[in-house]
Design an enzyme around this catalytic site. Structure first.
Site, PDB file in Angstrom:
ATOM      1  N   ARG A  79       0.845  -1.184   0.000  1.00  0.00           N
ATOM      2  CA  ARG A  79       0.000   0.000   0.000  1.00  0.00           C
ATOM      3  C   ARG A  79       0.887   1.243   0.000  1.00  0.00           C
ATOM      4  O   ARG A  79       1.905   1.302   0.684  1.00  0.00           O
ATOM      5  CB  ARG A  79      -0.935   0.016   1.215  1.00  0.00           C
ATOM      6  CG  ARG A  79      -2.108  -0.958   1.109  1.00  0.00           C
ATOM      7  CD  ARG A  79      -3.087  -0.522   0.035  1.00  0.00           C
ATOM      8  NE  ARG A  79      -4.282  -1.352  -0.047  1.00  0.00           N
ATOM      9  CZ  ARG A  79      -4.436  -2.364  -0.879  1.00  0.00           C
ATOM     10  NH1 ARG A  79      -3.441  -2.708  -1.689  1.00  0.00           N
ATOM     11  NH2 ARG A  79      -5.564  -3.048  -0.914  1.00  0.00           N
TER      12      ARG A  79
ATOM     13  N   GLU B  63      -3.225   7.831  -4.450  1.00  0.00           N
ATOM     14  CA  GLU B  63      -3.618   7.384  -5.795  1.00  0.00           C
ATOM     15  C   GLU B  63      -5.051   7.829  -6.090  1.00  0.00           C
ATOM     16  O   GLU B  63      -5.900   7.787  -5.208  1.00  0.00           O
ATOM     17  CB  GLU B  63      -3.547   5.849  -5.878  1.00  0.00           C
ATOM     18  CG  GLU B  63      -2.165   5.269  -5.744  1.00  0.00           C
ATOM     19  CD  GLU B  63      -2.199   3.736  -5.683  1.00  0.00           C
ATOM     20  OE1 GLU B  63      -3.279   3.141  -5.924  1.00  0.00           O
ATOM     21  OE2 GLU B  63      -1.168   3.139  -5.371  1.00  0.00           O
TER      22      GLU B  63
ATOM     23  N   HIS C 289      -0.186   0.483  -9.598  1.00  0.00           N
ATOM     24  CA  HIS C 289      -0.865  -0.421  -8.663  1.00  0.00           C
ATOM     25  C   HIS C 289      -1.371  -1.658  -9.410  1.00  0.00           C
ATOM     26  O   HIS C 289      -2.526  -2.072  -9.251  1.00  0.00           O
ATOM     27  CB  HIS C 289      -2.014   0.312  -7.972  1.00  0.00           C
ATOM     28  CG  HIS C 289      -2.461  -0.328  -6.693  1.00  0.00           C
ATOM     29  ND1 HIS C 289      -3.015   0.390  -5.653  1.00  0.00           N
ATOM     30  CD2 HIS C 289      -2.447  -1.619  -6.271  1.00  0.00           C
ATOM     31  CE1 HIS C 289      -3.328  -0.429  -4.669  1.00  0.00           C
ATOM     32  NE2 HIS C 289      -2.989  -1.662  -5.022  1.00  0.00           N
TER      33      HIS C 289
END
Length: 373
Positions: free
Chosen positions: A206, A235, A252
């Site tokens: 993360r 993000e 990601h």
């Protein structure tokens, strides 16, 4: 029965249409009006599921096709007696592939690893433990860092400070802001200053686990740390200057393999089936057809080295280039790259026709098949 679902969930129609009427929406655009009369909500990590979204709705089950749950307000869901389920470990194979590809690109993936090269895996849950086991099996000297585990799970478990002696640090932790071991900004200026000179830091967990601004400041004043980032703070509105400073960056997608994404859908489908059965419903289970479809096709490759075998299946530089080319369109282009992500297949999709004999056991241990002679 009404279902609201993220439009980017693979096979969402094939799996869930037999259960109910589906409304598909972009994940970041699901609104309270969308879910007001819904019974079931199916999301990915881009949709915060909390009181602001669900208050006044009929939703009784929330499924997230992701390993992480930091986008779910579980306290609120428990208080409202709303069932929820995630897909732990669904994308572990894809993350392993991503990490090995990055190692290959950076020259860290060797057929016979040096005993002087030490790896730390920070966060040894479903994904991190898979990375740890894979690298250990490949001959790397690995330690695990996870305050919630013991040596019965990860044999070489060490305190966090042990990463300071490591050449490669792979981060696979969830993002937590409270509890006995919060992970937010676990990697900060003090940690960067203590890392081994020449170390590589890879984050596929993360984004908020690393203080991105502190990392940028460090990289602007030091040249002894190589960084690979698949995840970012805030993000899709990422710190563009940090992208310029890292060796490899992506949107990601470490776990975004075709198999990993489908695994997430299948796991949530199974959880929903179980929930409905427990509540007297008898829904149609369509998973077997999807599983058979995914398993039936294979691709043949020839390789000369371990790194060659990994990069033949996936080269992280392709995703790095796409992100850098799209930088002027951020933050919208970040989500667009994820939405339009190609069908990236895991090692199990590939069969080796020719390779050095000493590599074959290694490749088979990763899931590669072998063409029958």
């Amino acid at each position: 029965m009404k279902i609201v679902a993220d439009e980017n969930i693979p096979f969402v129609n094939e799996l869930f249409e037999p259960i109910g009427e589906i409304l598909l929406r972009p994940g970041r655009e699901i609104t309270p009006a969308d879910v007001k009369n819904a019974d079931i909500l199916l999301v990915r990590s881009v949709t915060p599921v909390n009181a602001a979204l669900l208050e006044g709705s009929k939703v009784q089950f929330v499924g997230t096709c992701t390993i992480g749950t930091d986008h779910l307000d579980k306290a609120y869901l428990d208080e409202r007696d709303i069932a929820y389920s995630s897909a732990p470990g669904c994308n572990a194979g894809g993350v392993v592939q991503y990490a090995l590809s990055a190692m290959a690109v950076l020259g860290l993936l060797q057929d016979s690893p040096s005993k002087d090269f030490k790896v730390a895996v920070v966060g040894c849950g479903n994904v991190g433990s898979r990375v740890y086991r894979t690298l250990s099996a490949l001959g790397y000297d690995c330690i695990g860092v996870d305050p919630f585990l013991d040596t019965s799970t990860i044999p070489h478990l060490q305190p966090f400070e042990a990463i300071y002696d490591c050449d490669l640090i792979c981060c696979h932790t969830p993002l937590t802001r409270s509890g006995p071991a919060p992970t937010e900004h676990m990697f900060n200026t003090d940690v960067f200053n203590h890392l081994k000179s020449g170390a590589t830091l890879l984050n596929a967990g993360r984004g908020g686990v690393i203080d991105n601004r502190a990392l940028l400041q460090y990289l602007n004043t030091h040249n002894d740390l190589t960084v690979v980032l698949d995840v970012w703070e805030s993000e899709p509105d990422i710190l563009v200057e940090l992208l310029d400073a890292v060796a490899l960056g992506s949107t990601h997608i470490a776990g975004y393999s075709y198999e990993g994404r489908i695994n997430g859908s299948l796991m949530i489908h199974r959880a929903l089936i179980d929930y409905l059965l427990a509540h007297g419903e008898h829904p149609e289970d369509t998973r077997r057809a999807i599983e058979a479809y995914v398993a039936k096709d294979k691709e043949t490759i020839n390789v000369t080295s371990f790194a060659d075998a990994v990069l033949a299946t996936y080269d992280v530089r392709d995703d790095d280039a796409l992100l850098r080319q799209a930088v002027q369109g951020l933050p919208a282009s970040f989500d667009m790259l994820r939405k339009q992500y190609r069908k990236r297949r895991e090692f199990s999709h590939y069969q080796i026709e020719a390779a050095p004999p000493k590599l074959m056991p290694l490749l088979q241990s990763l899931g590669y098949g072998v063409v029958a002679k």
